[in-house]
Enzyme design. Structure first.
Site, PDB file in Angstrom:
ATOM      1  N   LYS A 129     -11.149  37.107-106.215  1.00 54.88           N
ATOM      2  CA  LYS A 129      -9.955  37.616-105.838  1.00 54.88           C
ATOM      3  C   LYS A 129     -10.336  39.183-105.226  1.00 54.88           C
ATOM      4  O   LYS A 129      -9.367  39.392-104.422  1.00 54.88           O
ATOM      5  CB  LYS A 129      -9.124  37.844-107.043  1.00 54.88           C
ATOM      6  CG  LYS A 129      -8.442  36.230-107.840  1.00 54.88           C
ATOM      7  CD  LYS A 129      -7.451  36.014-106.820  1.00 54.88           C
ATOM      8  CE  LYS A 129      -6.658  34.808-107.500  1.00 54.88           C
ATOM      9  NZ  LYS A 129      -5.706  34.175-106.563  1.00 54.88           N
ATOM     10  N   SER A 172      -1.876  36.815-113.266  1.00 58.37           N
ATOM     11  CA  SER A 172      -2.168  36.655-114.639  1.00 58.37           C
ATOM     12  C   SER A 172      -3.513  37.456-114.997  1.00 58.37           C
ATOM     13  O   SER A 172      -4.018  37.566-116.230  1.00 58.37           O
ATOM     14  CB  SER A 172      -2.515  35.123-114.978  1.00 58.37           C
ATOM     15  OG  SER A 172      -3.576  34.709-114.222  1.00 58.37           O
ATOM     16  N   GLU A 187      -7.588  21.276-109.773  1.00 57.98           N
ATOM     17  CA  GLU A 187      -6.585  21.881-110.773  1.00 57.98           C
ATOM     18  C   GLU A 187      -6.381  21.484-112.023  1.00 57.98           C
ATOM     19  O   GLU A 187      -6.966  20.530-112.251  1.00 57.98           O
ATOM     20  CB  GLU A 187      -5.168  22.232-110.000  1.00 57.98           C
ATOM     21  CG  GLU A 187      -4.792  20.707-109.659  1.00 57.98           C
ATOM     22  CD  GLU A 187      -3.365  20.809-108.872  1.00 57.98           C
ATOM     23  OE1 GLU A 187      -2.772  21.939-108.613  1.00 57.98           O
ATOM     24  OE2 GLU A 187      -3.031  19.602-108.303  1.00 57.98           O
ATOM     25  N   GLY A 195      -1.098  20.914-114.741  1.00 62.77           N
ATOM     26  CA  GLY A 195      -0.511  21.662-113.682  1.00 62.77           C
ATOM     27  C   GLY A 195      -0.911  21.293-112.367  1.00 62.77           C
ATOM     28  O   GLY A 195      -1.586  21.985-111.329  1.00 62.77           O
ATOM     29  N   ASP A 205       0.308  20.652-109.743  1.00 64.82           N
ATOM     30  CA  ASP A 205       1.471  20.707-108.554  1.00 64.82           C
ATOM     31  C   ASP A 205       0.753  20.713-106.918  1.00 64.82           C
ATOM     32  O   ASP A 205       1.691  19.707-106.179  1.00 64.82           O
ATOM     33  CB  ASP A 205       2.008  21.977-108.585  1.00 64.82           C
ATOM     34  CG  ASP A 205       1.282  23.171-108.478  1.00 64.82           C
ATOM     35  OD1 ASP A 205       1.283  23.930-107.406  1.00 64.82           O
ATOM     36  OD2 ASP A 205       0.522  23.414-109.401  1.00 64.82           O
ATOM     37  N   SER A 221     -15.334  30.436-109.504  1.00 67.07           N
ATOM     38  CA  SER A 221     -14.499  31.407-109.346  1.00 67.07           C
ATOM     39  C   SER A 221     -14.390  32.799-110.024  1.00 67.07           C
ATOM     40  O   SER A 221     -14.090  33.960-109.379  1.00 67.07           O
ATOM     41  CB  SER A 221     -12.822  30.818-109.093  1.00 67.07           C
ATOM     42  OG  SER A 221     -12.590  30.626-110.530  1.00 67.07           O
TER      43      SER A 221
END
Length: 340
Positions: free
Chosen positions: A71, A96, A222, A226, A228, A322
């Site tokens: 990130k 988060s 994912e 979740g 989506d 990650s």
């Protein structure tokens, strides 16, 4: 930013608002801008992983990036492009944990104030690190309150600039530098597995892979609770879900973004899911075989690759790890649990 423009797709209907999507040229520009400001993370292999998958597996370890996760790349690129007025006013972000830390550190390095909106149940390690990097933290209830609305209100009230964790061209371009480094170091890949929350890392990775290894199939992964992104990819529209309950706190997003979804839909081969049990098993593999601490979200790619081993036999497979930000007590609790 490149002038390529597309119509954003939201909730199944084409919006008349045009948005500007990043391209690989933006990833290249981001890599030049962040050179010397970020770590070039290692690429490691494992004989055990190769034997299990019957493939050559290359792990890109973004848990060695500044703040312990990829990130930082996107956050630094986005903040570095602020003009003088924006720098004086500062930045607002919601996260988060990993984007929170990334924005906090980037803001400190660039000399600007930062306010981060974080859920009340965010890992204590991530909250403490965010404050330690110099940011102010505003807490909310992720199951009852809208973090995006809170972030927008703070930005409006304080005259600050809101930088979302994934749905931003500069963030996407910055995240794509990790896959760029991986492919430049090891050569063309047949498959690349990338964890998926809001899609910034996946979209950026897909741009890099398309340019550097056109034959590479890029897969997003994912949490099963979740999915989506999977629903959105297969239905052709952005699907919004309730906050998923999963140990992969970095992927508890509710929907893909207007910038990430068009790129993912165009460039990604498929989107898979992994159960929490599979994530724990992958965490245990990394701890036992590679002596690495990886947070649950960071294991998504490898968890899916293990499930697809029959399809990957004989291939060159890249896996983006990650991040590694997890409380040690929580890590020990998860990996010590009896396998199901």
């Amino acid at each position: 930013m490149n002038d390529e423009r597309v119509k954003a797709m939201a909730s199944g209907d084409e919006d008349t608002t045009t948005i500007r999507l990043p391209t690989y040229d933006d990833v290249v520009a981001a890599a030049a801008r962040i050179d010397g400001k970020a770590h070039r993370t290692p690429v490691l292999t494992s004989r055990s992983a190769d034997a299990e998958l019957g493939a050559s597996v290359f792990f890109k370890w973004e848990n060695f990036q500044r703040i312990g996760a990829f990130k930082y790349l996107g956050a630094y690129i986005a903040l570095a492009r602020f003009d003088e007025r924006q720098r004086r006013a500062g930045v607002v972000a919601f996260s988060s944990g990993n984007h929170a830390q990334a924005v906090a550190l980037a803001a400190t390095l660039l000399g600007m104030p930062a306010v981060i909106v974080m859920p009340h149940d965010a890992p204590a390690l991530k909250v403490a690190a965010t404050r330690g990097y110099g940011a102010s933290v505003v807490v909310y209830d992720r199951y009852r309150e809208d973090r995006e609305a809170i972030g927008r209100k703070l930005a409006e009230d304080r005259g600050m600039t809101l930088i979302p964790p994934y749905d931003h061209p500069d963030v996407i371009a910055g995240q794509g530098t990790a896959a760029k480094e991986l492919i430049e170091e090891v050569g063309a890949l047949d498959a690349l597995f990338v964890c998926l929350g809001g899609g910034g890392l996946l979209a950026g990775s897909a741009l890099a892979a398309r340019a550097l290894a056109p034959g590479c199939k890029v897969y997003g992964v994912e949490p099963e609770a979740g999915n989506d992104g999977q629903q959105s990819f297969r239905s052709g529209r952005i699907v919004t879900i309730e906050t998923p309950r999963t140990i992969a706190d970095g992927a508890q997003t509710l929907h893909l973004g207007e910038h990430t979804f068009p790129i993912i839909r165009r460039e990604v081969a498929d989107i898979f899911t992994a159960t929490d049990g599979e994530l724990v098993a992958a965490m245990r593999f990394f701890a036992e075989r590679m002596k690495m601490i990886v947070e649950p979200t960071g294991t998504l790619g490898f968890a899916a690759a293990r499930r697809l081993r029959d399809q990957l036999a004989g291939q060159r497979v890249g896996v983006l790890i990650s991040g590694g930000n997890i409380d040690l007590s929580r890590f020990a609790e998860l990996v010590a649990a009896t396998p199901a």
